[in-house]
Each structure stands twice: as C-alpha cells, then as structure tokens.
Write a protein that holds these residues in place. Sequence first.
Motif, mmCIF file in Angstrom:
data_model
loop_
_atom_site.group_PDB
_atom_site.id
_atom_site.type_symbol
_atom_site.label_atom_id
_atom_site.label_comp_id
_atom_site.label_asym_id
_atom_site.label_seq_id
_atom_site.Cartn_x
_atom_site.Cartn_y
_atom_site.Cartn_z
ATOM 1 N N CYS A 56 6.337 2.964 -0.486
ATOM 2 C CA CYS A 56 6.690 3.953 -1.505
ATOM 3 C C CYS A 56 5.580 4.009 -2.566
ATOM 4 N N GLY A 57 5.476 5.143 -3.214
ATOM 5 C CA GLY A 57 4.600 5.289 -4.381
ATOM 6 C C GLY A 57 3.153 4.937 -4.091
ATOM 7 N N THR A 58 2.600 4.115 -4.973
ATOM 8 C CA THR A 58 1.201 3.725 -4.834
ATOM 9 C C THR A 58 0.953 2.949 -3.541
ATOM 10 N N SER A 103 4.542 -3.573 0.119
ATOM 11 C CA SER A 103 5.305 -3.565 -1.130
ATOM 12 C C SER A 103 4.796 -4.660 -2.058
ATOM 13 N N GLN A 104 4.293 -4.248 -3.190
ATOM 14 C CA GLN A 104 3.810 -5.198 -4.192
ATOM 15 C C GLN A 104 4.913 -6.188 -4.541
ATOM 16 N N SER A 105 6.077 -5.667 -4.907
ATOM 17 C CA SER A 105 7.177 -6.529 -5.355
ATOM 18 C C SER A 105 7.833 -7.256 -4.188
ATOM 19 N N THR A 108 11.393 -3.618 -2.916
ATOM 20 C CA THR A 108 11.737 -2.187 -2.970
ATOM 21 C C THR A 108 12.809 -1.849 -1.924
ATOM 22 N N VAL A 154 3.584 -1.358 -15.493
ATOM 23 C CA VAL A 154 4.445 -0.733 -14.470
ATOM 24 C C VAL A 154 3.583 0.033 -13.460
ATOM 25 N N ALA A 155 2.494 0.604 -13.932
ATOM 26 C CA ALA A 155 1.605 1.333 -13.024
ATOM 27 C C ALA A 155 0.768 0.340 -12.208
ATOM 28 N N ALA A 156 0.813 0.500 -10.900
ATOM 29 C CA ALA A 156 0.065 -0.408 -10.024
ATOM 30 C C ALA A 156 -1.434 -0.119 -10.108
ATOM 31 N N LYS A 241 -0.813 8.532 -11.066
ATOM 32 C CA LYS A 241 -1.061 7.747 -12.278
ATOM 33 C C LYS A 241 -0.908 8.630 -13.516
ATOM 34 N N GLU A 244 2.839 9.473 -14.098
ATOM 35 C CA GLU A 244 3.717 8.394 -14.562
ATOM 36 C C GLU A 244 3.339 7.867 -15.942
HETATM 37 O O1 M6R Z 1 6.751 -2.934 -5.272
HETATM 38 P P1 M6R Z 1 6.334 -1.776 -4.434
HETATM 39 O O2 M6R Z 1 4.910 -1.829 -4.026
HETATM 40 O O3 M6R Z 1 7.232 -1.619 -3.210
HETATM 41 O O4 M6R Z 1 6.555 -0.509 -5.335
HETATM 42 C C1 M6R Z 1 6.342 0.784 -4.818
HETATM 43 C C2 M6R Z 1 6.319 1.819 -5.923
HETATM 44 O O5 M6R Z 1 7.541 1.797 -6.635
HETATM 45 C C3 M6R Z 1 5.172 1.610 -6.910
HETATM 46 O O6 M6R Z 1 3.944 1.593 -6.265
HETATM 47 C C4 M6R Z 1 5.172 2.728 -7.959
HETATM 48 O O7 M6R Z 1 4.845 3.953 -7.383
HETATM 49 C C5 M6R Z 1 4.208 2.382 -9.109
HETATM 50 N N1 M6R Z 1 4.842 2.645 -10.382
HETATM 51 C C6 M6R Z 1 2.931 3.148 -9.051
HETATM 52 O O8 M6R Z 1 2.090 2.924 -10.116
#
Ligand code: M6R
Length: 368
Positions: A56-58, A103-105, A108, A154-156, A241, A244
């Motif tokens: 998702c997202g970034t 997924s960074q976290s 998700t 919050v922004a990756a 970016k 958001e």
């Molecule tokens: O933790 P994740 O990588 O799964 O999160 C995915 C997105 O929610 C995350 O990249 C989001 O788009 C960021 N706010 C982007 O800067």
Amino acid sequence: EKGGHDYFMLKEIEEQPEALTNTLRGHFSGGGVVLDEQRISEQDFRDINKVFVVACGTAYHSGLLAKYAIEHWCRIPVEVELASEFRYRDPVLGRDTLVVAISQSGETADTLEAVRHARTQHARVLAISNTNGSQIPRESDAVLYTHAGPEIGVAATKTFLSQIAANYLVGLALAQARGTKYADELEHEFSELAAMPEAVRSVLDTVPRVRDLATRMCEAKAVLFLGRHVGYPVALEGALKLKELAYMHAEGFAAGELKHGPIALIEDGLPVVVQMPSVKGNSHLHAKLVSNIREIQARGARTIVIAEEGDEVVRPFADELVEIPAVPTLLQPLVSTVPLQVLAAEIARHRGFDVDKPRNLAKSVTVE
Ligand code: M6R
C-alpha cells in the motif's frame, strides 16, 4: 533528537545513505543474496515462475520498481498490485507463485490480509519489512528486513529507499536461484547497489536548492509530476508526498500518457516536475521527455526538471533545474526521489503544517 532539524522527516531524509548501507549489510555474502529468514526450499524457490508484489501507499511505489528489476534480471512475469485490490479479486496463484509483501510497519491490514489470502492459495510469501517480528513477516515463508531504523515521520522516506534496495536484492536472489545471472553478474549488480549510499549522500547537496524552490511553489493550486520507465513510480511517489504533507492537489503521470488526457490540465504557471531519464543510458526515452517538456512549456507550464548532472540537452528547457548524480538506470529512483521528498516537506512547512504528523494519517494503518 531531531538532529538539529525543524522536523524528523528532514533528519530521516538525511539518514538515507546510512539506511541503505544498513539494508545492504549482511544481505550479500559468498557471492549471493542472504535473506533473514528462508523457509522456502531451494527447489521451490527455483521453480517460481510468477511474482506478485502487494503493498500500500509508498511501499506500493517501491513495488512498482521491483517489476523493472525482476523481469529484466529473472525473465519471469511480475504483477504489482495494491494490497486492497489484490485481496478482493481472485488472483491466479499457486505453488509456483511468489507473493512479495512490502510493508514498513509489517502491520498494514490490507497487506496482511493479502498475505493470508496468498497462503490459502499455496503461494509462497516473502515479506519485506522494517519491523522485526511484526505480523506480516511472522506469517510469511521468507523475510528480508530493511534495516532503516525507526521512522518517526508519518511520511515514508528512508524506508522507501530501503525497500527499493530490498526489492532489488530479492530480484538478485531469484536470478541466482533460476540461474539467469552468473555469479560475476550478481557481484556486479550488488556492487552497483553498494555504491548508492554515496550517490544519495551527494544528492543531499541539493537540499538548499530545493528548499529555495519550495518557497516559490507553496502558492501553486496544483502540481503535476511526470516520469517514464523507473521515473514513473518516482512521479507517483512525489505526488503522494505532496498530497499527504502539503495538502495540495498533486498527480503523477506516465509521460507517455500526456497526450491521452493530462495535457488538458496544463495552464499558465502550473508547476510540472519532470523526472529525466539518463541522457546516455536511456537516450531514446530522454528525447521523448524533452519533447514532452516542450509541449507543456508551450502551454504555459513552469517546468521543474530533475536531471542528471551534465545533462546539457535538457537545460535550455528547464525553468528550474535540480541536478542529481548519474547512476545506472534501475538505480536512478534512489537519487531522484530525494529532491521530491524535500520539496513536499518544505512546501508543507511554508504552508504552516506539521510535517511529521500530517492530518488524518497514521503511521501504521491496521484497519481497512
Ligand atoms: O507500513 P506500510 O509500509 O505497510 O505502510 C504503507 C502505507 O500506509 C505508507 O507507505 C503510507 O503511504 C505513507 N504515509 C507514505 O508516506
């Protein structure tokens, strides 16, 4: 704690060379890629004949880049899909399919559910995450951790660059298993990746220039981003970016699509950020982007061009020029994204917003 910066995101942008170094460290030794966890047998890994990347997202934007590398190096088809779309259709998966979940976290909800769905269909799942022991890696068959360190903004930012590097490592691991690259070629690709922290360090020199540019862009009604090939996901990321952080209308387009609609949006003074391909490495696409710039300039757009140092061809057509170091094509996003991160953060700051905590957003989206 913010390392003398006004906000964490700028500190994290500056930490990107180190984040890349740490992500690469330990993941290539003895002539091959080493994953952090690997519960897929060698035979099964070799038999993979289809890859899906879900995120998702970034993280999704980093996944779009995985396609260019994996198809090029491994000659297997790669589909990249938003996790929230993938899980609600009926994708064709099987034992020979590898699903790469980024997924960074690692928490998700949509990405986790996509992983669960893939596993019920007997696909193999490889997780790329920045969080040790999080749910997505725990439910996957193989894991590659990005060691970007904690990301407060919050922004990756640094996790995005680390995900790109991790995707490329997965591409090399597949190429190695399938024998589509010889050992010396793998070493060569890895050494190019290993040179990137230095290139990112040098692109940080553009920060003052981009900060200055941001002061002149904060009143814009909208900003468009154009790119092609690996520059296209970068354009999408630049637009995300800006949305958001600065709450501005921003869209990323594939430059080849301009005439199929987006050019109608061009009006006097509209800022358009253009990602230029390498002038030497990708000359045919470079020429196409130059003609796109001429078309939009003729309609009044203000062009902000991100181009390789020494690109004299594009210079006369750039209202604003940001120069980045010349690097191999597949690796260009690692340097070309950096000015766009700074641009979004600084426009947001000028507009008086909290760069680290944009409204309505959470760092980890654990509900649908
Ligand atoms: O933790 P994740 O990588 O799964 O999160 C995915 C997105 O929610 C995350 O990249 C989001 O788009 C960021 N706010 C982007 O800067």
